[in-house]
Scaffold this motif. Structure first.
Motif, mmCIF file in Angstrom:
data_model
loop_
_atom_site.group_PDB
_atom_site.id
_atom_site.type_symbol
_atom_site.label_atom_id
_atom_site.label_comp_id
_atom_site.label_asym_id
_atom_site.label_seq_id
_atom_site.Cartn_x
_atom_site.Cartn_y
_atom_site.Cartn_z
ATOM 1 N N SER A 32 3.700 5.890 4.589
ATOM 2 C CA SER A 32 3.943 6.620 3.334
ATOM 3 C C SER A 32 4.712 7.929 3.536
ATOM 4 O O SER A 32 5.488 8.305 2.649
ATOM 5 N N MET B 63 8.787 2.675 -2.520
ATOM 6 C CA MET B 63 7.844 1.617 -2.858
ATOM 7 C C MET B 63 8.449 0.795 -3.999
ATOM 8 O O MET B 63 9.011 1.367 -4.937
ATOM 9 N N LEU C 289 7.417 -1.661 0.826
ATOM 10 C CA LEU C 289 8.177 -0.439 1.051
ATOM 11 C C LEU C 289 9.575 -0.877 1.474
ATOM 12 O O LEU C 289 9.748 -1.507 2.522
ATOM 13 N N TRP D 55 -0.965 1.764 3.553
ATOM 14 C CA TRP D 55 0.359 2.375 3.611
ATOM 15 C C TRP D 55 0.339 3.750 4.272
ATOM 16 O O TRP D 55 1.381 4.380 4.419
ATOM 17 N N ASN E 88 4.328 -1.587 -5.935
ATOM 18 C CA ASN E 88 3.827 -0.931 -4.720
ATOM 19 C C ASN E 88 3.300 -1.910 -3.673
ATOM 20 O O ASN E 88 2.460 -1.544 -2.849
ATOM 21 N N LEU F 45 0.681 -4.336 9.473
ATOM 22 C CA LEU F 45 1.867 -3.892 8.765
ATOM 23 C C LEU F 45 3.084 -4.520 9.448
ATOM 24 O O LEU F 45 3.206 -4.469 10.675
#
Length: 175
Positions: A25, A50, A57, A21, A54, A92
């Motif tokens: 983040s 989040m 996102l 992340w 978690n 991602l």
């Protein structure tokens, strides 16, 4: 036997780690700003948080454009999205759902070392003619400012800028 196979599949994937992340983040928080583009100039509210232990996102965004010729009530654009880490691909991902009915799936393009930009390019877009593409470029100007450029490309054509949004983190909205 089925339980054994399921356990083997799960154990063959690396466990979730916070490092995956790292790129996104800094987005966590509540943001407001201005958007300028094809729909005119509008005010944007956006939040990133989040969710679900978690593992994801979540992003929620709303931009309000004032009335203009031919559009007496103005325009309200809303979208909702989820970032996730695809363990199989080691990438991602971002999936966005738009009030107009579009559903976009993006993948994060690897950045140059030291880059302050995140580039997400579409892999698929639902509910538009085949061949359309989209791209988001998020640049971290500072820990409390983001510049976002959104591009569209018609089939067989190059990307064209559709909108530019500048967001500032709200006080008390940091991660």
């Amino acid at each position: 036997m089925l339980t054994f196979l399921f356990t083997c599949v799960l154990s063959s994937h690396p466990q979730d780690t916070p490092a995956k992340w790292d790129a996104v983040s800094p987005l966590v928080g509540v943001w407001t700003g201005k958007c300028v583009g094809e729909s005119g100039a509008g005010q944007t509210e956006r939040s990133y948080r989040m969710v679900m232990n978690n593992r994801f996102l979540e992003v929620r965004s709303k931009t309000v454009f004032p009335p203009k010729a031919g559009q007496q009530s103005g325009e309200v654009h809303e979208d909702w999205g989820m970032f996730n880490f695809n363990k199989t691909r080691g990438k991602l991902m971002l999936r966005e759902f738009h009030v107009e009915g579009f559903v976009n799936q993006y993948v994060l393009i690897p950045a140059e070392p030291g880059s302050s930009k995140l580039v997400f390019e579409s892999e698929s877009i639902d509910n538009v003619p085949a061949g359309f593409r989209a791209k988001h470029i998020l640049q971290f100007v500072s820990k409390d400012e983001i510049k976002e450029e959104f591009f569209l490309a018609e089939p067989g054509k190059e990307f064209q800028i559709y909108s530019t949004t500048t967001l500032h983190r709200n006080a008390g909205g940091s991660k």
